[in-house]
Design a protein around this motif. Structure first.
Motif, PDB file in Angstrom:
ATOM      1  N   LEU A 173      -7.750  -1.113  10.040  1.00 52.84           N
ATOM      2  CA  LEU A 173      -7.830  -2.052   8.918  1.00 52.84           C
ATOM      3  C   LEU A 173      -6.488  -2.325   8.262  1.00 52.84           C
ATOM      4  O   LEU A 173      -6.263  -3.383   7.719  1.00 52.84           O
ATOM      5  N   GLY A 174      -5.615  -1.354   8.267  1.00 56.58           N
ATOM      6  CA  GLY A 174      -4.364  -1.462   7.522  1.00 56.58           C
ATOM      7  C   GLY A 174      -3.245  -2.110   8.301  1.00 56.58           C
ATOM      8  O   GLY A 174      -3.420  -2.665   9.385  1.00 56.58           O
ATOM      9  N   LEU A 175      -2.062  -2.013   7.728  1.00 60.78           N
ATOM     10  CA  LEU A 175      -0.839  -2.526   8.340  1.00 60.78           C
ATOM     11  C   LEU A 175      -0.243  -1.399   9.171  1.00 60.78           C
ATOM     12  O   LEU A 175       0.063  -0.317   8.645  1.00 60.78           O
ATOM     13  N   LEU A 176      -0.079  -1.622  10.469  1.00 63.06           N
ATOM     14  CA  LEU A 176       0.496  -0.622  11.359  1.00 63.06           C
ATOM     15  C   LEU A 176       1.940  -0.376  10.968  1.00 63.06           C
ATOM     16  O   LEU A 176       2.753  -1.307  10.921  1.00 63.06           O
ATOM     17  N   ARG A 177       2.285   0.866  10.670  1.00 59.27           N
ATOM     18  CA  ARG A 177       3.646   1.208  10.250  1.00 59.27           C
ATOM     19  C   ARG A 177       4.410   1.967  11.321  1.00 59.27           C
ATOM     20  O   ARG A 177       5.619   2.110  11.225  1.00 59.27           O
ATOM     21  N   GLY A 178       3.711   2.468  12.332  1.00 61.28           N
ATOM     22  CA  GLY A 178       4.387   3.181  13.410  1.00 61.28           C
ATOM     23  C   GLY A 178       3.397   3.889  14.300  1.00 61.28           C
ATOM     24  O   GLY A 178       2.220   4.014  13.978  1.00 61.28           O
ATOM     25  N   ALA A 179       3.897   4.335  15.449  1.00 62.12           N
ATOM     26  CA  ALA A 179       3.061   5.065  16.390  1.00 62.12           C
ATOM     27  C   ALA A 179       3.929   6.103  17.097  1.00 62.12           C
ATOM     28  O   ALA A 179       5.119   5.878  17.319  1.00 62.12           O
ATOM     29  N   ARG A 180       3.285   7.219  17.413  1.00 61.81           N
ATOM     30  CA  ARG A 180       4.003   8.273  18.123  1.00 61.81           C
ATOM     31  C   ARG A 180       2.992   9.154  18.841  1.00 61.81           C
ATOM     32  O   ARG A 180       1.998   9.567  18.242  1.00 61.81           O
ATOM     33  N   ASP A 181       3.265   9.424  20.089  1.00 66.58           N
ATOM     34  CA  ASP A 181       2.414  10.301  20.894  1.00 66.58           C
ATOM     35  C   ASP A 181       0.942   9.869  20.842  1.00 66.58           C
ATOM     36  O   ASP A 181       0.047  10.701  20.797  1.00 66.58           O
ATOM     37  N   GLY A 182       0.701   8.569  20.826  1.00 66.89           N
ATOM     38  CA  GLY A 182      -0.654   8.042  20.836  1.00 66.89           C
ATOM     39  C   GLY A 182      -1.313   7.918  19.478  1.00 66.89           C
ATOM     40  O   GLY A 182      -2.369   7.316  19.355  1.00 66.89           O
ATOM     41  N   ALA A 183      -0.719   8.492  18.427  1.00 68.55           N
ATOM     42  CA  ALA A 183      -1.271   8.386  17.075  1.00 68.55           C
ATOM     43  C   ALA A 183      -0.629   7.197  16.381  1.00 68.55           C
ATOM     44  O   ALA A 183       0.556   6.926  16.556  1.00 68.55           O
ATOM     45  N   GLU A 184      -1.417   6.475  15.605  1.00 67.26           N
ATOM     46  CA  GLU A 184      -0.950   5.288  14.886  1.00 67.26           C
ATOM     47  C   GLU A 184      -1.018   5.554  13.389  1.00 67.26           C
ATOM     48  O   GLU A 184      -2.004   6.091  12.894  1.00 67.26           O
ATOM     49  N   VAL A 185       0.040   5.156  12.670  1.00 68.30           N
ATOM     50  CA  VAL A 185       0.091   5.336  11.221  1.00 68.30           C
ATOM     51  C   VAL A 185      -0.083   3.972  10.558  1.00 68.30           C
ATOM     52  O   VAL A 185       0.636   3.019  10.896  1.00 68.30           O
ATOM     53  N   TYR A 186      -1.033   3.885   9.647  1.00 68.67           N
ATOM     54  CA  TYR A 186      -1.344   2.650   8.942  1.00 68.67           C
ATOM     55  C   TYR A 186      -1.209   2.846   7.440  1.00 68.67           C
ATOM     56  O   TYR A 186      -1.387   3.948   6.929  1.00 68.67           O
ATOM     57  N   VAL A 187      -0.925   1.750   6.753  1.00 68.51           N
ATOM     58  CA  VAL A 187      -0.916   1.726   5.297  1.00 68.51           C
ATOM     59  C   VAL A 187      -1.820   0.586   4.859  1.00 68.51           C
ATOM     60  O   VAL A 187      -1.808  -0.502   5.442  1.00 68.51           O
ATOM     61  N   THR A 188      -2.612   0.836   3.844  1.00 64.90           N
ATOM     62  CA  THR A 188      -3.445  -0.194   3.243  1.00 64.90           C
ATOM     63  C   THR A 188      -3.504   0.078   1.752  1.00 64.90           C
ATOM     64  O   THR A 188      -2.976   1.078   1.283  1.00 64.90           O
ATOM     65  N   HIS A 189      -4.094  -0.833   1.026  1.00 64.96           N
ATOM     66  CA  HIS A 189      -4.259  -0.551  -0.395  1.00 64.96           C
ATOM     67  C   HIS A 189      -5.629  -0.983  -0.873  1.00 64.96           C
ATOM     68  O   HIS A 189      -6.273  -1.831  -0.280  1.00 64.96           O
ATOM     69  N   ILE A 190      -6.031  -0.330  -1.931  1.00 62.38           N
ATOM     70  CA  ILE A 190      -7.305  -0.616  -2.577  1.00 62.38           C
ATOM     71  C   ILE A 190      -6.967  -1.394  -3.839  1.00 62.38           C
ATOM     72  O   ILE A 190      -6.155  -0.948  -4.658  1.00 62.38           O
ATOM     73  N   GLU A 191      -7.554  -2.552  -3.974  1.00 62.45           N
ATOM     74  CA  GLU A 191      -7.286  -3.408  -5.128  1.00 62.45           C
ATOM     75  C   GLU A 191      -7.802  -2.778  -6.416  1.00 62.45           C
ATOM     76  O   GLU A 191      -8.812  -2.079  -6.422  1.00 62.45           O
ATOM     77  N   ARG A 192      -7.119  -3.058  -7.491  1.00 59.94           N
ATOM     78  CA  ARG A 192      -7.525  -2.583  -8.810  1.00 59.94           C
ATOM     79  C   ARG A 192      -8.821  -3.274  -9.219  1.00 59.94           C
ATOM     80  O   ARG A 192      -9.023  -4.458  -8.983  1.00 59.94           O
ATOM     81  N   THR A 193      -9.694  -2.506  -9.828  1.00 60.86           N
ATOM     82  CA  THR A 193     -10.906  -3.043 -10.444  1.00 60.86           C
ATOM     83  C   THR A 193     -10.950  -2.543 -11.882  1.00 60.86           C
ATOM     84  O   THR A 193     -10.048  -1.830 -12.320  1.00 60.86           O
ATOM     85  N   ALA A 194     -12.007  -2.862 -12.579  1.00 57.60           N
ATOM     86  CA  ALA A 194     -12.142  -2.397 -13.959  1.00 57.60           C
ATOM     87  C   ALA A 194     -12.153  -0.871 -14.030  1.00 57.60           C
ATOM     88  O   ALA A 194     -11.666  -0.287 -14.993  1.00 57.60           O
ATOM     89  N   GLU A 195     -12.677  -0.215 -12.993  1.00 58.01           N
ATOM     90  CA  GLU A 195     -12.766   1.246 -12.993  1.00 58.01           C
ATOM     91  C   GLU A 195     -11.684   1.930 -12.173  1.00 58.01           C
ATOM     92  O   GLU A 195     -11.380   3.097 -12.400  1.00 58.01           O
ATOM     93  N   THR A 196     -11.140   1.235 -11.193  1.00 53.41           N
ATOM     94  CA  THR A 196     -10.251   1.863 -10.218  1.00 53.41           C
ATOM     95  C   THR A 196      -8.832   1.319 -10.324  1.00 53.41           C
ATOM     96  O   THR A 196      -8.640   0.105 -10.334  1.00 53.41           O
ATOM     97  N   PRO A 197      -7.833   2.200 -10.357  1.00 52.41           N
ATOM     98  CA  PRO A 197      -6.458   1.714 -10.310  1.00 52.41           C
ATOM     99  C   PRO A 197      -6.137   1.209  -8.902  1.00 52.41           C
ATOM    100  O   PRO A 197      -6.815   1.571  -7.939  1.00 52.41           O
TER     101      PRO A 197
END
Length: 91
Positions: free
Chosen positions: A34-58
């Motif tokens: 789901l996230g933005l692929l930031r890198g891969a190594r030895d078959g593992a993929e690292v992703y970054v994503t974010h959760i949008e702010r809501t009234a209850e959640t930062p």
């Protein structure tokens, strides 16, 4: 799976953040890229994503690792922190 460090960071942001990260974890079980692929190594993929702010959640930035092999595929949330647009390269 969520690492202990990521779980503690979510808890420090509050119960709504913990629920939001839990919901993301469930979503990642169905769609681990789901996230933005930031890198891969030895078959593992690292992703970054974010959760949008809501009234209850930062707004929260989440980094996770997806390891498709060996089966079964595994997703581990490794980082949870307050969101900054610099974290994911968008505004």
């Amino acid at each position: 799976m969520t690492t202990k460090r990521a779980q503690v960071a979510a808890e420090q942001l509050g119960p709504a953040a913990v629920r939001a990260v839990g919901a993301l974890r469930r979503d990642l079980a169905e769609n681990p890229r789901l996230g933005l692929l930031r890198g891969a190594r030895d078959g593992a993929e690292v992703y970054v994503t974010h959760i949008e702010r809501t009234a209850e959640t930062p707004a929260v930035t989440v980094a996770y690792v997806f390891a498709p092999d060996p089966p079964p595929p595994t997703v581990a949330i490794a980082l949870v922190q307050p969101h900054s647009s610099a974290d994911v390269g968008d505004n």
